[in-house]
Design an enzyme around this catalytic site. Structure first.
Site, PDB file in Angstrom:
ATOM      1  N   GLU A 140      -4.228   8.192   7.382  1.00  0.00           N
ATOM      2  CA  GLU A 140      -5.345   7.180   6.803  1.00  0.00           C
ATOM      3  C   GLU A 140      -5.747   5.956   7.595  1.00  0.00           C
ATOM      4  O   GLU A 140      -6.633   5.579   7.784  1.00  0.00           O
ATOM      5  CB  GLU A 140      -4.724   6.635   5.378  1.00  0.00           C
ATOM      6  CG  GLU A 140      -5.738   5.594   4.502  1.00  0.00           C
ATOM      7  CD  GLU A 140      -5.010   5.063   3.306  1.00  0.00           C
ATOM      8  OE1 GLU A 140      -5.799   4.485   2.486  1.00  0.00           O
ATOM      9  OE2 GLU A 140      -3.978   5.466   3.087  1.00  0.00           O
TER      10      GLU A 140
ATOM     11  N   HIS B 271       0.810  -1.316  -0.034  1.00  0.00           N
ATOM     12  CA  HIS B 271       0.125   0.033   0.039  1.00  0.00           C
ATOM     13  C   HIS B 271       0.887   1.230  -0.064  1.00  0.00           C
ATOM     14  O   HIS B 271       0.453   2.410  -0.712  1.00  0.00           O
ATOM     15  CB  HIS B 271      -0.993  -0.135   1.142  1.00  0.00           C
ATOM     16  CG  HIS B 271      -1.677   1.217   1.258  1.00  0.00           C
ATOM     17  ND1 HIS B 271      -1.297   2.161   2.356  1.00  0.00           N
ATOM     18  CD2 HIS B 271      -2.836   1.530   0.662  1.00  0.00           C
ATOM     19  CE1 HIS B 271      -2.420   3.183   2.349  1.00  0.00           C
ATOM     20  NE2 HIS B 271      -3.054   2.967   1.287  1.00  0.00           N
TER      21      HIS B 271
ATOM     22  N   GLU C 196       1.925   1.846  -3.445  1.00  0.00           N
ATOM     23  CA  GLU C 196       1.022   2.402  -4.331  1.00  0.00           C
ATOM     24  C   GLU C 196       0.825   3.820  -4.141  1.00  0.00           C
ATOM     25  O   GLU C 196       0.680   4.672  -5.131  1.00  0.00           O
ATOM     26  CB  GLU C 196      -0.210   1.775  -3.807  1.00  0.00           C
ATOM     27  CG  GLU C 196      -1.544   2.384  -4.566  1.00  0.00           C
ATOM     28  CD  GLU C 196      -2.810   2.386  -3.507  1.00  0.00           C
ATOM     29  OE1 GLU C 196      -3.627   3.521  -3.473  1.00  0.00           O
ATOM     30  OE2 GLU C 196      -3.053   1.381  -2.913  1.00  0.00           O
ATOM     31  N   HIS C 197       1.109   4.591  -2.843  1.00  0.00           N
ATOM     32  CA  HIS C 197       1.129   5.782  -2.438  1.00  0.00           C
ATOM     33  C   HIS C 197       2.412   6.280  -3.348  1.00  0.00           C
ATOM     34  O   HIS C 197       2.179   7.351  -3.964  1.00  0.00           O
ATOM     35  CB  HIS C 197       1.312   6.165  -1.185  1.00  0.00           C
ATOM     36  CG  HIS C 197      -0.082   6.165  -0.340  1.00  0.00           C
ATOM     37  ND1 HIS C 197      -0.545   7.173   0.178  1.00  0.00           N
ATOM     38  CD2 HIS C 197      -1.199   4.946  -0.454  1.00  0.00           C
ATOM     39  CE1 HIS C 197      -1.968   6.801   0.625  1.00  0.00           C
ATOM     40  NE2 HIS C 197      -2.291   5.665   0.441  1.00  0.00           N
TER      41      HIS C 197
END
Length: 413
Positions: free
Chosen positions: A126, A46, A49-50
């Site tokens: 997040e 993840h 991905e950022h």
């Protein structure tokens, strides 16, 4: 019809031409998600991905976003337990720009240390956001405990500790290990000519070097549990999970979809009608299936006032027992089949949904079933298969339960 092509470096391309549209969605799916991560750097898929949106050798972060945004298009990504996907949705006349931006992100991202440290703060925010959502928190806690926080049980975002452990070196090592053309698929749906697009994709990706990839996909052991988490909320959130079947059991997957639809997957389902419509005990209640390689879950969620928790819990259990003991009627099964076919056809009207569906099928199974084959498979599910799946899944003694809300540690179910 779907068309496929594999570049010399092993990158698979699958496309579905829909000439009456004016849009196109193109995605790059990588066979890497939270399931295969080292627990010390849980959340690295993840995090990567950022980072692919944070700048390349050719573009700043703002330019990546604005080049697509200024055309009225969309650029986004998502990370799941088993894969990561980057995609653009554009008018067909702008797809060359979309290909250029996505290829630049995959092949030329900088992974700048300053950007990593800054994005770490964004991801921690997040994580807090999801922890502030009782529904997400309940499911995450339940999954972690069911699978002992290993493999499928690890949180996609990671933990505060693991996010702090991720640095440029271990992030780039993971990226280099799994972001290879022979471990990825490009999926396209919309208005385009397949052969022309393959040529353009070959120009952009032909120098992406392939290497051997060893994915350690282990079966995750399901552990029954009951856990609670105190949180100052107005309602109590109840998440329950039954051990289900893996995604590779294709015939049983369609049977489970039919069963889930009847059990709690729609507003006409048994759970919704019994607990909400007849009893008025909840606003939200539903079931859903999460199927992975070598394992799967049937999840149930409900939110209610604290005073209604025990009754809702008992009603859900009674519906599980009811299906286990008496199965389903022929009328229910037929109605569920028609409902599933209708939902499937409606989903096909979104190029994004089609891109994701055919891309994941190619990534995990190396083949894609046509619409006709899928509809036929739904029609062909027989009562024997449905009973076998019910016997496997609807076992009240093999269940995970998580309750989130104010004062829930004192509740005895």
């Amino acid at each position: 019809m779907y068309k496929t092509h594999t570049l010399d470096n092993g990158l698979k391309i699958i496309g579905e031409e829909i000439q009456h549209l004016k849009s196109i969605t193109l995605g790059i799916l990588v066979n890497a998600g939270s399931r295969i991560e080292d627990s010390q750097i849980s959340g690295v898929s993840h995090f990567i991905e950022h980072m692919l949106f944070k700048g390349t050798k050719n573009r700043t972060s703002k330019e990546i976003a604005s080049e697509i945004d200024n055309l009225g298009g969309q650029i986004n990504a998502f990370t799941s337990k088993e894969n990561t996907c980057y995609y653009v949705k554009l008018l067909d006349e702008h797809i060359d720009i979309g290909i250029d931006v996505l290829s630049d992100m995959i092949l030329n991202s900088k992974f700048d240390k300053y950007d990593i440290d800054k994005e770490r703060l964004v991801i921690l925010e997040e994580l807090k956001m999801y922890e502030d959502s009782p529904e997400d928190l309940a499911y995450d806690l339940l999954t972690e405990n069911i699978y002992n926080n290993k493999g499928i049980g690890m949180n996609i975002i990671g933990t505060t500790k693991s996010i702090d452990n991720i640095n440029r070196e271990n992030m780039f090592e993971y990226f280099e290990k799994y972001y290879t053309p022979n471990n990825a698929v490009i999926s396209i749906s919309g208005n385009f000519k397949f052969e022309e697009l393959v040529e353009k994709l070959n120009v952009k990706f032909k120098d992406w070097k392939s290497k051997e990839v060893n994915l350690n996909i282990e079966e995750s052991e399901f552990n029954s549990c009951i856990i609670t988490k105190n949180k100052d909320t107005e309602q109590i959130s109840l998440a329950m999970t039954l051990k289900a079947i893996p995604r590779e059991n294709v015939n049983e997957v369609y049977a489970l979809s039919i069963i889930n639809n009847i059990f709690g997957g729609s507003i006409s389902s048994r759970l919704f009608q019994k607990v909400r419509e007849e009893k008025g005990l909840v606003y939200s209640i539903y079931s859903s299936q999460s199927l992975y390689r070598k394992c799967g879950e049937l999840g149930i969620f409900a939110s209610m006032s604290k005073k209604n928790l025990k009754e809702v819990y008992e009603l859900i259990k009674s519906e599980i027992v009811e299906i286990k003991e008496n199965y389903l009627t022929e009328k229910e099964i037929q109605q569920s089949k028609e409902q599933l076919k209708g939902s499937y056809i409606l989903d096909l009207e979104s190029t994004s949904s089609r891109m994701s569906a055919i891309g994941k099928a190619m990534l995990f199974n190396d083949k894609v079933r046509t619409t006709e084959e899928i509809l036929e498979s739904i029609n062909n599910v027989d009562i024997k298969t449905i009973k076998n799946v019910i016997d496997k899944v609807f076992n009240i003694e093999n269940i995970g339960v998580c309750i989130v809300g104010k004062g829930v540690d004192k509740i005895k179910l």
